[in-house]
Enzyme design. Structure first.
Site, mmCIF file in Angstrom:
data_model
loop_
_atom_site.group_PDB
_atom_site.id
_atom_site.type_symbol
_atom_site.label_atom_id
_atom_site.label_comp_id
_atom_site.label_asym_id
_atom_site.label_seq_id
_atom_site.Cartn_x
_atom_site.Cartn_y
_atom_site.Cartn_z
ATOM 1 N N SER A 8 0.878 -1.198 -0.183
ATOM 2 C CA SER A 8 0.014 -0.063 0.031
ATOM 3 C C SER A 8 1.065 1.322 -0.052
ATOM 4 O O SER A 8 1.495 1.445 0.806
ATOM 5 C CB SER A 8 -0.878 0.104 1.232
ATOM 6 O OG SER A 8 -1.287 1.236 1.345
ATOM 7 N N HIS A 32 -1.302 -1.410 -4.259
ATOM 8 C CA HIS A 32 -2.477 -0.990 -3.459
ATOM 9 C C HIS A 32 -2.619 0.352 -3.437
ATOM 10 O O HIS A 32 -1.801 1.035 -2.609
ATOM 11 C CB HIS A 32 -2.378 -1.907 -2.205
ATOM 12 C CG HIS A 32 -3.628 -1.753 -1.277
ATOM 13 N ND1 HIS A 32 -4.865 -2.579 -1.713
ATOM 14 C CD2 HIS A 32 -4.221 -1.149 -0.474
ATOM 15 C CE1 HIS A 32 -5.906 -2.569 -0.861
ATOM 16 N NE2 HIS A 32 -5.285 -1.594 -0.019
ATOM 17 N N ASP A 34 -4.961 3.138 -1.506
ATOM 18 C CA ASP A 34 -6.036 3.352 -0.460
ATOM 19 C C ASP A 34 -6.675 4.691 -0.680
ATOM 20 O O ASP A 34 -6.078 5.880 -0.186
ATOM 21 C CB ASP A 34 -5.438 3.240 0.937
ATOM 22 C CG ASP A 34 -5.109 1.819 1.339
ATOM 23 O OD1 ASP A 34 -6.072 1.056 1.109
ATOM 24 O OD2 ASP A 34 -3.920 1.691 1.531
ATOM 25 N N MET A 36 -9.185 7.362 0.428
ATOM 26 C CA MET A 36 -10.083 7.571 1.575
ATOM 27 C C MET A 36 -10.622 8.982 1.411
ATOM 28 O O MET A 36 -9.812 9.972 0.766
ATOM 29 C CB MET A 36 -9.283 7.961 2.913
ATOM 30 C CG MET A 36 -8.399 6.417 3.018
ATOM 31 S SD MET A 36 -7.702 6.396 4.552
ATOM 32 C CE MET A 36 -6.637 4.910 4.353
ATOM 33 N N HIS A 65 -8.394 0.346 -3.676
ATOM 34 C CA HIS A 65 -9.410 0.152 -2.558
ATOM 35 C C HIS A 65 -10.189 1.593 -1.989
ATOM 36 O O HIS A 65 -9.551 2.334 -1.505
ATOM 37 C CB HIS A 65 -8.539 -0.348 -1.334
ATOM 38 C CG HIS A 65 -9.269 -0.644 0.086
ATOM 39 N ND1 HIS A 65 -8.586 -0.837 1.242
ATOM 40 C CD2 HIS A 65 -10.603 -0.838 0.214
ATOM 41 C CE1 HIS A 65 -9.513 -0.880 2.219
ATOM 42 N NE2 HIS A 65 -10.508 -0.606 1.799
ATOM 43 N N MET A 67 -12.189 3.543 -0.079
ATOM 44 C CA MET A 67 -13.037 3.767 1.246
ATOM 45 C C MET A 67 -13.568 5.179 1.251
ATOM 46 O O MET A 67 -13.295 6.090 1.817
ATOM 47 C CB MET A 67 -11.884 4.045 2.390
ATOM 48 C CG MET A 67 -11.245 2.549 2.659
ATOM 49 S SD MET A 67 -9.565 2.559 3.367
ATOM 50 C CE MET A 67 -8.685 2.796 2.023
ATOM 51 N N MET A 137 -10.824 -6.795 5.936
ATOM 52 C CA MET A 137 -10.085 -5.789 6.688
ATOM 53 C C MET A 137 -9.563 -6.369 7.922
ATOM 54 O O MET A 137 -10.563 -6.901 8.749
ATOM 55 C CB MET A 137 -10.799 -4.385 6.811
ATOM 56 C CG MET A 137 -11.089 -3.820 5.661
ATOM 57 S SD MET A 137 -9.776 -3.016 4.774
ATOM 58 C CE MET A 137 -8.788 -2.049 6.107
ATOM 59 N N ASP A 175 -6.183 -6.985 4.494
ATOM 60 C CA ASP A 175 -5.453 -5.549 4.592
ATOM 61 C C ASP A 175 -5.487 -5.059 6.160
ATOM 62 O O ASP A 175 -6.600 -4.934 6.621
ATOM 63 C CB ASP A 175 -6.374 -4.625 3.577
ATOM 64 C CG ASP A 175 -5.673 -3.399 3.312
ATOM 65 O OD1 ASP A 175 -4.846 -2.952 4.088
ATOM 66 O OD2 ASP A 175 -6.448 -2.478 2.736
HETATM 67 C C1 DX5 Z 1 -6.095 1.242 5.887
HETATM 68 C C2 DX5 Z 1 -5.738 0.692 4.522
HETATM 69 C C3 DX5 Z 1 -4.457 -0.178 4.411
HETATM 70 C C4 DX5 Z 1 -3.165 0.317 5.208
HETATM 71 C C5 DX5 Z 1 -2.505 -0.870 5.425
HETATM 72 O O1 DX5 Z 1 -7.248 1.826 5.782
HETATM 73 O O2 DX5 Z 1 -6.635 0.240 3.830
HETATM 74 O O3 DX5 Z 1 -4.368 -0.649 3.126
HETATM 75 O O4 DX5 Z 1 -2.613 1.291 4.511
HETATM 76 O O5 DX5 Z 1 -1.417 -0.339 6.177
HETATM 77 P P1 DX5 Z 1 -0.580 -1.241 7.102
HETATM 78 O O6 DX5 Z 1 -0.053 -2.428 6.432
HETATM 79 O O7 DX5 Z 1 0.402 -0.349 7.584
HETATM 80 O O8 DX5 Z 1 -1.568 -1.697 8.279
HETATM 81 ZN ZN ZN Z 2 -6.202 -0.925 1.685
#
Ligand code: DX5
Ligand code: ZN
Length: 217
Positions: A8, A32, A34, A36, A65, A67, A137, A175
């Site tokens: 990620s 990956h 993320d 948000m 991904h 969110m 998750m 994840d």
């Molecule tokens: C959390 C994200 C993850 C996160 C994982 O909301 O979806 O992808 O970045 O990070 P680590 O591996 O540091 O938990």
């Molecule tokens: Zn993620």
């Protein structure tokens, strides 16, 4: 099942993003992303301009991904940026989930359905056959660097058993808090796509950290 490592970039060095992506090109299976929005989760990460910058350098597939609230709104945009895998949270789109999965597929992407740790894993079962992969998750979505929730292992096992029962080979992605200490357990539970942010990018040697995840004990 062959393990795939999806680092990620939430934990990457955004001032040296191209350098970090080139490192992933040489050592990881997926990038990956993320995304948000500050509404679905209490944090804002990055959006399309950053994905565009990643796309310009990445030679491995992009795994987005989302969110965000209203994930269905962004299918077209993700597809046009070259995203290969697009996932969204069931909690963000209960009633529209089936339609969004179909829309993602019709745009030539793999469609993934995600649940946070407080959502019963059984809620995913009606979507077996309708999603190309499932994301469990193992922390609450929103931040990198959180501690792995051990109950996630049993949830993955349950989903894996249900997929096997249906003769469905959709991969299970995991994840949150994934690292060398739990990768072996996760693989044995049935996960085959490992997302890892901090355990890769905060490692002294990220490429080596990726290898370690790929060959877990
Ligand atoms: C959390 C994200 C993850 C996160 C994982 O909301 O979806 O992808 O970045 O990070 P680590 O591996 O540091 O938990
Ligand atoms: Zn993620």
């Amino acid at each position: 099942m062959q393990l795939q490592i999806a680092p990620s970039i939430l934990s990457a060095d955004f001032g040296n993003l191209a350098r970090d992506i080139r490192m992933l090109n040489a050592s990881a299976d997926l990038v990956h992303l993320d995304v948000m929005d500050g509404s679905f989760v209490p944090n804002i990460s990055f959006g399309f301009p950053v994905i565009e910058a990643v796309a310009a350098v990445a030679t491995i597939p992009m795994d987005a991904h989302l969110m965000v609230v209203n994930p269905g709104k962004w299918v077209e945009r993700c597809a046009s940026l070259g995203v290969a895998m697009m996932s969204f949270h069931l909690e963000a789109a209960r009633d529209e989930a089936e339609g969004i999965l179909a829309d993602i597929r019709s745009h030539g992407m793999k469609a993934g359905l995600v649940i946070n740790p407080n959502i019963p894993v059984e809620d995913l079962y009606p979507f077996i056959g309708k999603a190309d992969y499932f994301l469990i998750m193992s922390v609450f979505a929103g931040f990198g660097g959180q501690k792995f929730i051990p109950e996630s292992l049993g949830r993955i096992e349950k989903l894996k058993a249900e997929l096997d029962k249906a003769g469905n080979d959709a991969p299970i992605e995991v994840d949150g808090g994934v690292g060398p200490a739990n990768a072996g357990l996760l693989a044995r539970a049935g996960a085959s796509i490992f997302v890892a942010g901090s355990s890769v990018f905060k490692a002294e040697n990220p490429a080596e950290a990726i290898d370690l995840l790929r060959n877990p004990r």
